[in-house]
Each structure stands twice: as structure tokens, then as C-alpha cells.
Design a protein around this motif. Structure first.
Motif, short mmCIF file in Angstrom:
data_model
loop_
_atom_site.label_atom_id
_atom_site.label_comp_id
_atom_site.label_asym_id
_atom_site.label_seq_id
_atom_site.Cartn_x
_atom_site.Cartn_y
_atom_site.Cartn_z
N LEU A 27 11.44 -39.93 -13.57
CA LEU A 27 11.84 -41.04 -14.44
C LEU A 27 11.20 -42.35 -13.98
CD1 LEU A 27 13.44 -42.20 -16.79
CD2 LEU A 27 15.40 -42.40 -15.25
N ALA A 28 11.15 -42.57 -12.67
CA ALA A 28 10.51 -43.78 -12.15
C ALA A 28 9.02 -43.80 -12.49
CB ALA A 28 10.71 -43.88 -10.64
N LEU A 29 8.37 -42.64 -12.36
CA LEU A 29 6.95 -42.54 -12.71
C LEU A 29 6.74 -42.79 -14.20
CD1 LEU A 29 4.04 -41.83 -11.82
CD2 LEU A 29 4.60 -39.45 -12.34
N ALA A 30 7.56 -42.15 -15.03
CA ALA A 30 7.45 -42.33 -16.48
C ALA A 30 7.72 -43.79 -16.86
CB ALA A 30 8.41 -41.39 -17.20
N ALA A 31 8.71 -44.40 -16.22
CA ALA A 31 9.00 -45.81 -16.49
C ALA A 31 7.84 -46.70 -16.08
CB ALA A 31 10.28 -46.23 -15.77
N GLY A 32 7.15 -46.33 -15.00
CA GLY A 32 5.96 -47.08 -14.59
C GLY A 32 4.86 -47.02 -15.64
N PHE A 33 4.61 -45.81 -16.17
CA PHE A 33 3.63 -45.68 -17.25
C PHE A 33 4.08 -46.49 -18.47
CE2 PHE A 33 2.10 -41.65 -15.23
CZ PHE A 33 0.76 -42.00 -15.17
N TYR A 34 5.36 -46.43 -18.76
CA TYR A 34 5.91 -47.17 -19.90
C TYR A 34 5.72 -48.68 -19.68
CZ TYR A 34 8.83 -47.08 -24.08
OH TYR A 34 9.28 -47.17 -25.37
N LEU A 35 5.96 -49.14 -18.47
CA LEU A 35 5.79 -50.55 -18.15
C LEU A 35 4.35 -51.00 -18.32
CD1 LEU A 35 6.99 -53.19 -16.86
CD2 LEU A 35 6.20 -52.26 -14.69
N VAL A 36 3.42 -50.22 -17.76
CA VAL A 36 2.00 -50.56 -17.87
C VAL A 36 1.57 -50.55 -19.34
CG1 VAL A 36 -0.33 -49.74 -17.36
CG2 VAL A 36 1.38 -49.81 -15.56
N GLY A 37 1.94 -49.50 -20.05
CA GLY A 37 1.54 -49.39 -21.45
C GLY A 37 2.21 -50.42 -22.34
N GLY A 38 3.47 -50.69 -22.07
CA GLY A 38 4.20 -51.65 -22.90
C GLY A 38 3.74 -53.08 -22.71
N THR A 39 3.17 -53.39 -21.58
CA THR A 39 2.70 -54.75 -21.32
C THR A 39 1.19 -54.90 -21.48
OG1 THR A 39 2.48 -54.32 -18.94
CG2 THR A 39 4.60 -55.21 -19.71
N ALA A 40 0.53 -53.87 -21.96
CA ALA A 40 -0.94 -53.91 -22.08
C ALA A 40 -1.41 -55.08 -22.94
CB ALA A 40 -1.47 -52.60 -22.65
N GLY A 41 -0.64 -55.45 -23.93
CA GLY A 41 -1.01 -56.58 -24.78
C GLY A 41 -1.08 -57.90 -24.02
N LEU A 42 -0.39 -57.98 -22.90
CA LEU A 42 -0.41 -59.20 -22.09
C LEU A 42 -1.65 -59.30 -21.20
CD1 LEU A 42 3.31 -59.32 -20.90
CD2 LEU A 42 2.22 -60.78 -22.60
N TRP A 43 -2.10 -58.17 -20.67
CA TRP A 43 -3.18 -58.22 -19.69
C TRP A 43 -4.50 -57.63 -20.16
CZ3 TRP A 43 -4.65 -53.29 -18.87
CH2 TRP A 43 -3.70 -52.28 -19.01
N ALA A 44 -4.51 -56.90 -21.25
CA ALA A 44 -5.76 -56.29 -21.73
C ALA A 44 -6.65 -57.34 -22.38
CB ALA A 44 -5.44 -55.18 -22.72
N ASP A 45 -7.95 -57.27 -22.04
CA ASP A 45 -8.91 -58.24 -22.59
C ASP A 45 -9.51 -57.81 -23.92
OD1 ASP A 45 -8.64 -60.02 -20.49
OD2 ASP A 45 -10.22 -59.06 -19.32
N GLY A 46 -9.49 -56.52 -24.19
CA GLY A 46 -10.13 -56.03 -25.41
C GLY A 46 -9.45 -54.77 -25.91
N LEU A 47 -10.07 -54.18 -26.91
CA LEU A 47 -9.51 -52.98 -27.52
C LEU A 47 -9.46 -51.80 -26.56
CD1 LEU A 47 -10.92 -53.05 -31.15
CD2 LEU A 47 -8.55 -53.25 -30.42
N THR A 48 -10.44 -51.70 -25.66
CA THR A 48 -10.42 -50.60 -24.70
C THR A 48 -9.18 -50.68 -23.81
OG1 THR A 48 -12.84 -50.59 -24.68
CG2 THR A 48 -11.74 -49.47 -22.88
N GLY A 49 -8.87 -51.85 -23.33
CA GLY A 49 -7.67 -52.03 -22.51
C GLY A 49 -6.40 -51.77 -23.28
N ILE A 50 -6.37 -52.21 -24.53
CA ILE A 50 -5.19 -51.97 -25.37
C ILE A 50 -5.02 -50.47 -25.60
CG2 ILE A 50 -4.21 -52.29 -27.67
CD1 ILE A 50 -5.48 -55.11 -27.63
N LEU A 51 -6.11 -49.78 -25.90
CA LEU A 51 -6.03 -48.33 -26.12
C LEU A 51 -5.62 -47.60 -24.84
CD1 LEU A 51 -9.09 -47.80 -28.47
CD2 LEU A 51 -6.69 -47.43 -29.04
N ALA A 52 -6.14 -48.04 -23.69
CA ALA A 52 -5.74 -47.43 -22.41
C ALA A 52 -4.25 -47.67 -22.16
CB ALA A 52 -6.57 -48.00 -21.27
#
Length: 127
Positions: free
Chosen positions: A82-107
Motif C-alpha cells: 500500500l505504501a508503494l502504491a501510494a507512492g506511485f499515486y503521489l508521483v502520478g497525481g502530482t505530475a502536473g505540478l512538476w512535469a515540463d512537457g507531455l512526456t512527463g505528464i504521460l509518465a
């Protein structure tokens, strides 16, 4: 008294319902931003297709990894998973804040799908 047959408490019930809600929210929260993303990235070739991928990539990740998450759920510590899944969720859910382009958003959306696969599987296991 055998704890495995007792009814779950309110906290556990609320946590499982919260995990289940996270599954639904993964794609619902991005849908309203697609027109803005298309305008912002209007100069990118194939933006209509890429914007569609922003919605579908998490679902693809869920389809491809939910079985693995189920396998891990049966063989690994569920709280660590659950902690690992929450970490992925955290990274993915905040991608709009730190991603510079579409590649980062898609990742980020791919990471979100991995997180959803984990939380969804665990929610169903604990239900």
C-alpha cells in the motif's frame, strides 16, 4: 478471540472506501483539464491523440499490472505494498505540478495507473 473473523472497525471501513474512491478519481480529475492541455500544447503534432492518451494511459497501466499487484498482495506485506502504491499515486497525481512537457505528464499518468492498480487490488482484498 480470532481477529480474522471479526467485523472491520469504522477506520478500516473508511480506509477501504477511500481506496476505492481513489480508483474512480484517477481519470475523473483529469478530464476537465483536457481542453486547456490541448490549447497549451497546440503546437505539438498529434496533440489530440496525445491528450486522449493522457486519459487512457492509467487504464492501460491498470489492465497490465493489476494481476501482478494481486499476486504481490498474496505474497508480500500488504501495508508495504500500500505504501508503494501510494507512492506511485503521489508521483502520478502530482505530475502536473512538476512535469515540463507531455512526456512527463504521460509518465506521471503511467505512475498513477500503477498506483491505482495497487490501491484497487488492496481495497478489494481488504473489503
Amino acid at each position: 478471540m480470532d481477529q480474522s473473523n471479526s467485523e472491520p472497525g469504522r477506520v478500516v471501513t473508511a480506509a477501504v472506501l477511500g481506496l476505492a474512491a481513489m480508483t474512480i478519481m484517477a481519470n475523473a480529475t483529469i478530464a476537465s483539464s483536457l481542453p486547456g492541455l490541448k490549447r497549451h500544447f497546440a503546437d505539438v503534432n498529434g496533440i489530440d491523440t496525445l491528450a486522449g492518451l493522457i486519459v487512457t494511459v492509467p487504464s492501460l497501466a491498470i489492465v497490465l499490472t493489476a494481476g501482478v499487484m494481486g499476486w504481490l498482495t498474496d505474497r508480500w506485506d500488504r501495508q508495504k505494498l500500500l505504501a508503494l502504491a501510494a507512492g506511485f499515486y503521489l508521483v502520478g497525481g502530482t505530475a502536473g505540478l512538476w512535469a515540463d512537457g507531455l512526456t512527463g505528464i504521460l509518465a506521471g499518468r503511467l505512475a498513477l495507473g500503477l498506483g491505482v492498480a495497487g490501491t484497487m487490488t488492496l481495497a478489494m482484498t481488504w473489503a
